[in-house]
Motif scaffolding. Structure first.
Motif, PDB file in Angstrom:
ATOM      1  N   PRO A 119      81.495  25.055 -27.018  1.00  0.00           N
ATOM      2  CA  PRO A 119      82.727  25.020 -25.969  1.00  0.00           C
ATOM      3  C   PRO A 119      82.477  24.032 -25.076  1.00  0.00           C
ATOM      4  O   PRO A 119      83.128  23.676 -24.120  1.00  0.00           O
ATOM      5  N   ASP A 120      81.056  23.947 -24.295  1.00  0.00           N
ATOM      6  CA  ASP A 120      80.926  23.068 -23.321  1.00  0.00           C
ATOM      7  C   ASP A 120      81.157  21.378 -23.716  1.00  0.00           C
ATOM      8  O   ASP A 120      81.170  20.728 -22.930  1.00  0.00           O
ATOM      9  N   VAL A 121      81.249  21.015 -24.955  1.00  0.00           N
ATOM     10  CA  VAL A 121      81.559  19.807 -25.224  1.00  0.00           C
ATOM     11  C   VAL A 121      83.007  19.749 -25.988  1.00  0.00           C
ATOM     12  O   VAL A 121      82.967  19.119 -26.888  1.00  0.00           O
ATOM     13  N   LYS A 122      83.925  20.556 -25.744  1.00  0.00           N
ATOM     14  CA  LYS A 122      84.965  20.450 -26.239  1.00  0.00           C
ATOM     15  C   LYS A 122      85.660  19.262 -26.313  1.00  0.00           C
ATOM     16  O   LYS A 122      85.951  18.498 -25.239  1.00  0.00           O
ATOM     17  N   GLY A 123      86.322  18.762 -27.414  1.00  0.00           N
ATOM     18  CA  GLY A 123      86.773  17.307 -27.767  1.00  0.00           C
ATOM     19  C   GLY A 123      85.786  16.372 -28.011  1.00  0.00           C
ATOM     20  O   GLY A 123      86.240  15.029 -28.142  1.00  0.00           O
ATOM     21  N   CYS A 124      84.492  16.281 -27.687  1.00  0.00           N
ATOM     22  CA  CYS A 124      83.443  15.373 -28.002  1.00  0.00           C
ATOM     23  C   CYS A 124      83.555  15.271 -29.380  1.00  0.00           C
ATOM     24  O   CYS A 124      83.730  15.904 -30.440  1.00  0.00           O
ATOM     25  N   ARG A 125      82.968  14.054 -29.834  1.00  0.00           N
ATOM     26  CA  ARG A 125      82.602  13.727 -31.103  1.00  0.00           C
ATOM     27  C   ARG A 125      81.060  13.014 -31.492  1.00  0.00           C
ATOM     28  O   ARG A 125      80.656  12.521 -30.582  1.00  0.00           O
ATOM     29  N   ALA A 126      80.826  13.481 -32.696  1.00  0.00           N
ATOM     30  CA  ALA A 126      79.256  13.012 -32.830  1.00  0.00           C
ATOM     31  C   ALA A 126      79.615  11.490 -33.760  1.00  0.00           C
ATOM     32  O   ALA A 126      80.429  11.626 -34.682  1.00  0.00           O
ATOM     33  N   VAL A 127      78.762  10.701 -33.912  1.00  0.00           N
ATOM     34  CA  VAL A 127      78.595   9.676 -34.360  1.00  0.00           C
ATOM     35  C   VAL A 127      77.438   9.504 -35.342  1.00  0.00           C
ATOM     36  O   VAL A 127      76.159   9.889 -35.128  1.00  0.00           O
ATOM     37  N   PHE A 128      77.721   9.186 -36.413  1.00  0.00           N
ATOM     38  CA  PHE A 128      76.437   9.410 -37.454  1.00  0.00           C
ATOM     39  C   PHE A 128      76.638   8.066 -38.461  1.00  0.00           C
ATOM     40  O   PHE A 128      77.558   7.512 -38.525  1.00  0.00           O
ATOM     41  N   LEU A 157      80.294   8.603 -25.287  1.00  0.00           N
ATOM     42  CA  LEU A 157      80.752  10.059 -25.292  1.00  0.00           C
ATOM     43  C   LEU A 157      80.053  11.021 -24.287  1.00  0.00           C
ATOM     44  O   LEU A 157      80.377  12.292 -24.284  1.00  0.00           O
ATOM     45  N   SER A 158      79.016  10.814 -23.635  1.00  0.00           N
ATOM     46  CA  SER A 158      78.169  11.484 -22.922  1.00  0.00           C
ATOM     47  C   SER A 158      78.931  11.854 -21.697  1.00  0.00           C
ATOM     48  O   SER A 158      78.462  13.023 -20.769  1.00  0.00           O
ATOM     49  N   VAL A 159      79.732  10.845 -20.926  1.00  0.00           N
ATOM     50  CA  VAL A 159      80.261  11.116 -19.663  1.00  0.00           C
ATOM     51  C   VAL A 159      81.711  10.416 -20.009  1.00  0.00           C
ATOM     52  O   VAL A 159      81.981   9.664 -20.784  1.00  0.00           O
ATOM     53  N   PRO A 160      82.818  10.991 -19.139  1.00  0.00           N
ATOM     54  CA  PRO A 160      83.838  10.664 -19.125  1.00  0.00           C
ATOM     55  C   PRO A 160      83.978   8.854 -18.940  1.00  0.00           C
ATOM     56  O   PRO A 160      83.353   8.637 -17.753  1.00  0.00           O
TER      57      PRO A 160
END
Length: 261
Positions: A252-261, A206-209
């Motif tokens: 806002p700089d990571v809009k749409g990104c998701r975190a994994v836990f 998720l760090s890059v497209p």
């Protein structure tokens, strides 16, 4: 646009009498894509890289590179199309970083000839591009893991290949160095490189497209855009452990990104 790599019905096992490591694997990789390869230990991630590098030969199925069968490439011609970035480890002979990066140009010179001015220029420009020119005359074996990994990336880039094959380049690195490697991958992607990278960390995807290729039980579990593929359900299935994927908020700089836990 036709794929730069086309993998069709790939099968491989290390012993014909044993269960295959890869079975009926098919996918297409477009030029300029970054593909993260995810999967538990022993699911064939590194084996797939070795097949792409012609270090192993598939039992059945086909791999096409730029429209030509992979097996038709000579070792030298393949090195001009693909460059390999291994995990950073010590090397047998002590070498300065500059000299190690220079070995990436050996595919472009006749055997026995000394590197020419163009080779040295490529080394200087590549190390400057990655911000590691200050490491040029340091002993590679005396560097930190992150520094070694950047030197190995520099060596691959001097081959002038358009495809980078990276085998867990963040393995064993602290968080800061992982971020540095991933930023470098993002920069290279922006420059048009095609990158295939194995990893054990779904967050990296998720760090890059990117695209994500998931392997489970010697087969392809999922392949597609990381932000569409990575979910709690899919990761829980992949790793046989409960994993929660949730949206990040307030960034806002990571809009749409998701975190994994």
């Amino acid at each position: 646009m036709s794929p730069v790599l086309d993998i069709c019905n790939l099968r491989f096992s290390y012993n014909d009498k044993q269960r295959p490591v890869l079975e009926n694997l098919s996918c297409q990789i477009r030029r300029g894509e970054t593909v993260f390869i995810l999967g538990p230990n022993g699911t064939g991630k590194t084996t797939l890289l070795k097949l792409l590098l012609k270090l192993l030969r598939p039992e059945s199925g086909d791999i096409t590179l730029a429209g030509k069968p992979l097996q038709s490439y000579s070792e030298k011609s393949l090195s001009r199309a693909m460059a390999y970035v291994p995990q950073a480890t010590e090397i047998i002979f002590p070498l300065a970083a500059y000299d190690l990066v220079l070995t990436g140009r050996f595919n472009r010179q006749a055997i026995g000839r000394r590197p020419d001015a163009a080779a040295h220029r490529a080394v200087r420009e590549t190390m400057a591009r990655l911000g590691i020119e200050h490491l040029a005359y340091r002993n590679y074996n005396e560097m930190s893991g992150g520094e070694r990994q950047m030197v190995l990336i520099a060596r691959a880039l001097t081959q002038d290949a358009d495809i980078l094959i990276m085998d867990e380049p963040t393995s064993g690195l602290d968080y800061r160095n992982q971020v540095q490697i991933l930023k470098t991958v993002a920069d290279l992607q922006t420059s048009g490189y095609t990158i295939l990278m194995t990893t054990h960390d779904p967050v990296h995807c998720l760090s890059v497209p990117s695209q994500v290729l998931m392997l489970k039980d010697e087969r392809l579990l999922a392949y597609g855009p990381a932000r569409e593929i990575i979910s709690s359900e899919v990761l829980t299935n992949l790793y046989h452990t409960d994993i929660l994927v949730k949206p990040l908020s307030g960034r806002p700089d990571v809009k749409g990104c998701r975190a994994v836990f």
